[in-house]
Design an enzyme around this catalytic site. Structure first.
Site, PDB file in Angstrom:
ATOM      1  N   HIS A  30      72.050  34.142  76.601  1.00 57.95           N
ATOM      2  CA  HIS A  30      70.701  33.581  76.720  1.00 57.95           C
ATOM      3  C   HIS A  30      70.039  33.650  75.346  1.00 57.95           C
ATOM      4  CE1 HIS A  30      67.087  32.200  78.542  1.00 57.95           C
ATOM      5  NE2 HIS A  30      66.401  33.288  78.216  1.00 57.95           N
ATOM      6  N   HIS A  42      61.422  31.669  74.806  1.00 55.39           N
ATOM      7  CA  HIS A  42      62.727  31.161  75.241  1.00 55.39           C
ATOM      8  C   HIS A  42      62.551  30.178  76.382  1.00 55.39           C
ATOM      9  CE1 HIS A  42      62.909  34.309  78.590  1.00 55.39           C
ATOM     10  NE2 HIS A  42      61.955  34.766  77.798  1.00 55.39           N
ATOM     11  N   CYS A 155      68.833  26.808  77.050  1.00 55.80           N
ATOM     12  CA  CYS A 155      68.120  27.760  76.193  1.00 55.80           C
ATOM     13  C   CYS A 155      68.599  27.719  74.746  1.00 55.80           C
ATOM     14  CB  CYS A 155      68.245  29.175  76.760  1.00 55.80           C
ATOM     15  SG  CYS A 155      69.950  29.797  76.882  1.00 55.80           S
TER      16      CYS A 155
END
Length: 268
Positions: A30, A42, A155
Site C-alpha cells: 500500500h 494515500h 494507491c
C-alpha cells in the site's frame, strides 16, 4: 536503502517522499505520500457514500468535509477525507498498521530497475520537487482522484502521479503502477514463453526465458520509458467520474505539436 531492500527507518523519510508498506504477509503493498508532521496522504478503495440500513454503519461510512474515521486516538485529523473520495489523510502509524516502512525510489537506472524483480518498488522516471509533490497530494485530498481501480487507478498510481504529474493515456491497458504490471507481466511472460518450450529442451532455459520476458514486460510498462503518457497539472484534473476522458485528446495535441516543431520546412 540498499540494492536488495527499500526498507527505511522513520527518521530517514522526508516530506514529499513516496512511501509504502506491505499488507497480507507481503501479498501486496500500500502506497502513499508522506507530507510531514507524521501524516500520510494515500488513496484507498473505500466508498464513503454507500447506503446502509444501520445508523451505526452510516455514521462510520459517511463523512462531511471535516469528519474523520473513528480509528485513531492520537491524531484528531487522522482519517480525514472528503465525501465520495478515496483520498485520505492518515497518521503514519495507521498507514503502516504495524508493518515495516519502505521508500519508493525514483530516477533509477534500467539495470537497477530490472534487478528489482518485484514491481512497485522503483521507477526510472524522475520525481518533481517535494513542494510540488505535497501540493498535488493535498490538492487531491480536497478534490479526489477518481474511482479506485486495482489495475488502472490504485494507491501506487496515486503516489506516482503526486511525484511526477504523469498520467497514462491508454485506458484499456494498465495504469502507472509497477505492482499492477507485475501481476499482468507474470502470466503474460509464462504465456509467451510456453511455445518456446518445444525449442528449449532444458527446464532451466525455459525458466530463464520466462524470467527475462517478465522483466522486460515490467520495464516496458514503466512510466519512465512509456510513450502513452502525458503530464497534467493537478488543477486540471476533474473530480467527476469522467476525470480521465480528456487525456487522450490532450496527449494527441501535445504529440502533434511536438512533431510540428521537429519538422524541417524546405523552401525551393
Amino acid at each position: 536503502m540498499g540494492f536488495f531492500s527499500n526498507r527505511v527507518e522513520r527518521s530517514e523519510i522526508k516530506a514529499g517522499d513516496h512511501i509504502y508498506t506491505y499488507r497480507a504477509v507481503f501479498a501486496y503493498s500500500h502506497h502513499g505520500i508522506y507530507v510531514g508532521g507524521n501524516k500520510v496522504v494515500h488513496f484507498t478503495h473505500f466508498t464513503p457514500d454507500r447506503e446502509t440500513s444501520s445508523s451505526t454503519e452510516n455514521s462510520s461510512n459517511s463523512y462531511d468535509g471535516m469528519s474523520k474515521m473513528p480509528s485513531c486516538q492520537t491524531y484528531p485529523d487522522c482519517g480525514f477525507r472528503q465525501p465520495k473520495s478515496g483520498v485520505v489523510l492518515s497518521c503514519l502509524d495507521c498507514f503502516l498498521r504495524n508493518g515495516a516502512l519502505y521508500s519508493f525510489e525514483y530516477g533509477v537506472t534500467p539495470t537497477f530497475f530490472l534487478a528489482k524483480v518485484r514491481g512497485g518498488t522503483c521507477t526510472t522516471a524522475t520525481s518533481d520537487g517535494p513542494g510540488t509533490v505535497i501540493h498535488r497530494a493535498m490538492y487531491l485530498l480536497q478534490n479526489g482522484f477518481g474511482n479506485y481501480d486495482v489495475f488502472q487507478n490504485n494507491c501506487e498510481d496515486f503516489a506516482l502521479y503526486c511525484k511526477t504529474g504523469i498520467l497514462t493515456v491508454d485506458k484499456l491497458g494498465i495504469g502507472r503502477s509497477g505492482q499492477a504490471s507485475s501481476l499482468v507481466g507474470a502470466p503474460l511472460a509464462a504465456l509467451l514463453s510456453s511455445p518456446l518450450k518445444l525449442l528449449i529442451p532444458s527446464p532451466v532455459g525455459v525458466a530463464t526465458m520466462t524470467a527475462g520476458m517478465y522483466c522486460m514486460s515490467r520495464y516496458a510498462t514503466d512510466i519512465g520509458v512509456r510513450t502513452d503518457i502525458v503530464k497534467v497539472a493537478v488543477e486540471d484534473l476533474s473530480v467527476n467520474l469522467g476525470w480521465m476522458d480528456g487525456l487522450e485528446e490532450e496527449f494527441q495535441e501535445k504529440k502533434a505539436s511536438s512533431e510540428n516543431k521537429n519538422q524541417v520546412i524546405h523552401v525551393d
